[in-house]
Design a protein around this motif. Structure first.
Motif, PDB file in Angstrom:
ATOM      1  N   PRO A 160      -8.739   1.929  -5.203  1.00 58.55           N
ATOM      2  CA  PRO A 160      -7.602   2.170  -4.313  1.00 58.55           C
ATOM      3  C   PRO A 160      -6.258   2.049  -5.019  1.00 58.55           C
ATOM      4  O   PRO A 160      -5.265   2.582  -4.526  1.00 58.55           O
ATOM      5  CB  PRO A 160      -7.770   1.095  -3.223  1.00 58.55           C
ATOM      6  CG  PRO A 160      -8.757   0.114  -3.762  1.00 58.55           C
ATOM      7  CD  PRO A 160      -9.600   0.839  -4.747  1.00 58.55           C
ATOM      8  N   GLY A 161      -6.228   1.401  -6.176  1.00 61.52           N
ATOM      9  CA  GLY A 161      -4.965   1.266  -6.898  1.00 61.52           C
ATOM     10  C   GLY A 161      -4.761   2.316  -7.974  1.00 61.52           C
ATOM     11  O   GLY A 161      -3.913   2.136  -8.860  1.00 61.52           O
ATOM     12  N   VAL A 162      -5.508   3.430  -7.908  1.00 65.26           N
ATOM     13  CA  VAL A 162      -5.377   4.472  -8.930  1.00 65.26           C
ATOM     14  C   VAL A 162      -3.915   4.882  -9.091  1.00 65.26           C
ATOM     15  O   VAL A 162      -3.188   5.041  -8.117  1.00 65.26           O
ATOM     16  CB  VAL A 162      -6.250   5.707  -8.580  1.00 65.26           C
ATOM     17  CG1 VAL A 162      -5.866   6.331  -7.251  1.00 65.26           C
ATOM     18  CG2 VAL A 162      -6.197   6.737  -9.705  1.00 65.26           C
ATOM     19  N   GLY A 163      -3.495   5.011 -10.339  1.00 65.11           N
ATOM     20  CA  GLY A 163      -2.136   5.478 -10.615  1.00 65.11           C
ATOM     21  C   GLY A 163      -1.104   4.374 -10.656  1.00 65.11           C
ATOM     22  O   GLY A 163       0.044   4.609 -11.024  1.00 65.11           O
ATOM     23  N   THR A 164      -1.484   3.166 -10.270  1.00 62.26           N
ATOM     24  CA  THR A 164      -0.555   2.031 -10.347  1.00 62.26           C
ATOM     25  C   THR A 164      -0.773   1.288 -11.664  1.00 62.26           C
ATOM     26  O   THR A 164      -1.498   1.751 -12.538  1.00 62.26           O
ATOM     27  CB  THR A 164      -0.782   1.057  -9.177  1.00 62.26           C
ATOM     28  OG1 THR A 164      -2.073   0.435  -9.342  1.00 62.26           O
ATOM     29  CG2 THR A 164      -0.766   1.785  -7.838  1.00 62.26           C
TER      30      THR A 164
ATOM     31  N   THR B 134      -3.880  10.567  -9.272  1.00 64.91           N
ATOM     32  CA  THR B 134      -4.808  10.185  -8.206  1.00 64.91           C
ATOM     33  C   THR B 134      -6.284  10.399  -8.537  1.00 64.91           C
ATOM     34  O   THR B 134      -7.141  10.091  -7.718  1.00 64.91           O
ATOM     35  CB  THR B 134      -4.505  10.989  -6.923  1.00 64.91           C
ATOM     36  OG1 THR B 134      -4.493  12.389  -7.254  1.00 64.91           O
ATOM     37  CG2 THR B 134      -3.172  10.583  -6.335  1.00 64.91           C
ATOM     38  N   PHE B 135      -6.602  10.946  -9.711  1.00 60.98           N
ATOM     39  CA  PHE B 135      -7.997  11.267  -9.994  1.00 60.98           C
ATOM     40  C   PHE B 135      -8.351  10.832 -11.422  1.00 60.98           C
ATOM     41  O   PHE B 135      -8.664  11.643 -12.287  1.00 60.98           O
ATOM     42  CB  PHE B 135      -8.225  12.773  -9.797  1.00 60.98           C
ATOM     43  CG  PHE B 135      -9.680  13.203  -9.713  1.00 60.98           C
ATOM     44  CD1 PHE B 135     -10.735  12.289  -9.750  1.00 60.98           C
ATOM     45  CD2 PHE B 135      -9.993  14.546  -9.587  1.00 60.98           C
ATOM     46  CE1 PHE B 135     -12.055  12.707  -9.674  1.00 60.98           C
ATOM     47  CE2 PHE B 135     -11.311  14.978  -9.509  1.00 60.98           C
ATOM     48  CZ  PHE B 135     -12.342  14.061  -9.556  1.00 60.98           C
TER      49      PHE B 135
ATOM     50  N   ARG C 215     -18.379   3.068   0.573  1.00 60.55           N
ATOM     51  CA  ARG C 215     -17.330   3.261   1.580  1.00 60.55           C
ATOM     52  C   ARG C 215     -15.988   3.325   0.870  1.00 60.55           C
ATOM     53  O   ARG C 215     -15.729   2.516  -0.041  1.00 60.55           O
ATOM     54  CB  ARG C 215     -17.365   2.113   2.587  1.00 60.55           C
ATOM     55  CG  ARG C 215     -16.560   2.385   3.857  1.00 60.55           C
ATOM     56  CD  ARG C 215     -16.814   1.310   4.888  1.00 60.55           C
ATOM     57  NE  ARG C 215     -16.493  -0.011   4.337  1.00 60.55           N
ATOM     58  CZ  ARG C 215     -16.501  -1.138   5.044  1.00 60.55           C
ATOM     59  NH1 ARG C 215     -16.849  -1.109   6.323  1.00 60.55           N
ATOM     60  NH2 ARG C 215     -16.189  -2.278   4.475  1.00 60.55           N
ATOM     61  N   PRO C 216     -15.122   4.289   1.234  1.00 57.36           N
ATOM     62  CA  PRO C 216     -13.862   4.450   0.488  1.00 57.36           C
ATOM     63  C   PRO C 216     -13.118   3.128   0.296  1.00 57.36           C
ATOM     64  O   PRO C 216     -12.834   2.422   1.263  1.00 57.36           O
ATOM     65  CB  PRO C 216     -13.074   5.427   1.374  1.00 57.36           C
ATOM     66  CG  PRO C 216     -14.123   6.276   2.011  1.00 57.36           C
ATOM     67  CD  PRO C 216     -15.268   5.324   2.282  1.00 57.36           C
TER      68      PRO C 216
ATOM     69  N   ASP D  72     -16.828   6.160  -4.854  1.00 60.49           N
ATOM     70  CA  ASP D  72     -16.644   6.312  -3.410  1.00 60.49           C
ATOM     71  C   ASP D  72     -16.162   7.733  -3.081  1.00 60.49           C
ATOM     72  O   ASP D  72     -15.529   7.946  -2.055  1.00 60.49           O
ATOM     73  CB  ASP D  72     -15.669   5.263  -2.866  1.00 60.49           C
ATOM     74  CG  ASP D  72     -14.263   5.396  -3.423  1.00 60.49           C
ATOM     75  OD1 ASP D  72     -14.025   6.237  -4.326  1.00 60.49           O
ATOM     76  OD2 ASP D  72     -13.374   4.646  -2.964  1.00 60.49           O
TER      77      ASP D  72
END
Lengths: 267, 267, 267
Positions: free
Chosen positions: C77-81, C132-133, C48-49, C16
């Motif tokens: 959307p849960g990146v880094g968690t 975040t990436f 879609r994001p 996305d």
């Protein structure tokens, strides 16, 4: 087509051509004809038309993650005028494009300019050069020749690196308990990237105001409640503002070039 | 999978599939499975859905800049009906797609049709052929086989080139002191490309009216004051209208298919 | 960099990230640096994001048409968690991405999960991993190593396939003379794809109501009068609704996740 120069397996492309027309494909075609073994990475063709600052920011933040390459960048509202066409050699690749500020930030990100050349050797250009499409007729043919090992100093005349056009540096002003920083870019997710870097945040503590609104210091998006404004250090090392589940650019009402104030707040 | 035919290192793709769905990727996938050494250039997948004239114009203007290739084009509102699937061989590549007017302008740009084949050999198609996705199930598999050297005449039955569906030629009418020409395309920058060519301008002098508004003859965008209407010969050899720093398509209020009058004016 | 694992000539990307930023290019760059002989197919970057269901549907419907590959998918959307990063090995390729429901439908489409691994071996990740990436810093590096033959079980710890996060199955409810089915996707042409499959239609006859409006059973778009609602089996085997020359999504007023009722009607 070799001779003393470094060879590169890759050419990258960064333009404002969009993908609805055949312009980006024509660059691919020219490269395929002149240097068929070289492979192409499209950085983006969706820079807003003529937005040199945006092109420069995307290019500079992306090239460190690409393999050694010839990087072609074309955001060129002055195409066909006296603005120079240039190639900037760095320790980690060559940048090719117009002398309008687009390339130097990427050159810095690649370790700095070693040599700068004005692309005056028309034997390296297309057989006919249009006045409006130097990507196809000048920059791509030059990049293809450089990638196959033709030496950059045969592309034209050496020029002084300190005479290159450079964009004004983005505004970053730090004081006691605050930092004011220019918006560099807004990404697809609506995250707002500021010119400030991580160390600017250190002095501000965990509770901050961003443009007057409360924000939470966090490391990733889901570290804050849904809808909360988040201040974090992004994947390019810049301070950035996000909203968990929203678009920070809408909440802040800013665009690139605007200045945002981040200030320490009481808990 | 060879046998007498020419081999091609490249396949190009021009479609109205967009890039939000997986349709364009499925074409890449079919090609990768059947002809893994062949490389793909995406001309565009952003033709407006069903807009054959737009697809034909982008394809014809781009193919001269691509390497020798099999060019797949799919803008195909009649998919699954009796419209024929065809391959057109030229001196400089093969075109594969529906017989609905999409391919002939590109064939002309590649030197003219040498042979036309209807793709009736179902052994070259996918194992199952859907009624709605011939790009994946017919055109891409045929293109992959052609690129690896399978002879076009084994793809199906020879058909008459003069029986192909052709789009009506765009309107160009020149008189004393004026030329009226159809809008061919509008590009990402809002530049309006007309069906007229450079020689049509020669008789009009340096001062012209475009759709009644004053315009400046120029060779590149920055040759005129900011905001001025510019008439120039574009990188494809067509007369085009631009605005330095603006979007001519908005100023003229036209779209492809409309006719624009360019007339000599007093200085 | 080999050792017992299968090698793959291709890596596919589904994200996305959009194409306006340099994020997708950074994935290409990481792959080019770590596995330069591997080629990349972009499935889409225009999910879609944050729309995991959309990403899952596009991925699952596209992978059957791609060559054997490592498929990277990042809608995260849960990146880094604490959400896990995983690799799912199937008989026909490996899927790499977050454990949030994005990958299992594609694994099913590739023949089912043979092994599931949590990507805990940080030696395979980027030198520094941003919060975040993870596409750039975790998933692309792991995919590059897998494609070059590094065994999946060295990427981390085996986990139970039945403990993976899965999206709720789409609603499909068939009764006498009707079927109610969830909208899976809407494509670029405005065609509305339902979770129902072709056999659900068999019992309904040639005259149907779709959301209360009359529709024609057809095999392709042009089988019905211009403007008519058409019910057909699409190229992925799903029941879909189209309008000849129009956009069914507008006529039906639905979006993914909505339930549409298809019912037998009198002639």
């Amino acid at each position: 087509m070799a001779g003393g120069g470094t060879t590169y397996g890759w050419i990258s492309l960064t333009t404002d051509y969009g993908r609805s027309d055949g312009f980006a494909a024509a660059l691919h075609g020219v490269i395929a004809r002149l240097s068929p073994a070289v492979r192409v990475i499209d950085v983006t063709h969706d820079v807003r038309p003529g937005d040199i600052a945006r092109g420069a920011a995307v290019l500079a933040q992306t090239v460190p993650h690409l393999p050694p390459a010839v990087h072609v960048a074309v955001v060129d509202p002055g195409v066909g005028t006296a603005r120079r066409a240039i190639a900037l050699t760095t320790q980690n690749g060559v940048l090719v494009g117009p002398d309008n500020g687009l390339l130097p930030p990427a050159a810095d990100a690649l370790g700095g300019i070693v040599d700068a050349i004005e692309l005056t050797n028309t034997a390296w250009h297309g057989a006919t050069v249009s006045a409006t499409f130097h990507g196809r007729d000048v920059f791509a043919p030059v990049a293809a020749r450089l990638a196959t090992g033709a030496p950059p100093n045969e592309a034209g005349d050496a020029i002084a690196a300190d005479g290159l056009v450079r964009l004004p540096p983005p505004i970053v002003a730090a004081g006691v308990g605050y930092v004011e920083a220019e918006v560099l870019t807004v990404d697809r997710f609506g995250n707002v990237q500021l010119a400030a870097s991580g160390e600017h945040l250190a002095a501000l503590g965990d509770h901050v105001l961003v443009g007057g609104a409360r924000a939470v210091r966090a490391t990733t998006f889901a570290d804050a409640p849904h809808g909360s404004l988040i201040l974090f250090v992004d994947s390019a090392g810049h301070v950035a503002v996000a909203i968990n589940g929203g678009r920070a650019v809408v909440a802040l009402g800013v665009e690139p070039g605007d200045v945002v104030r981040v200030a320490a707040a009481s808990p």
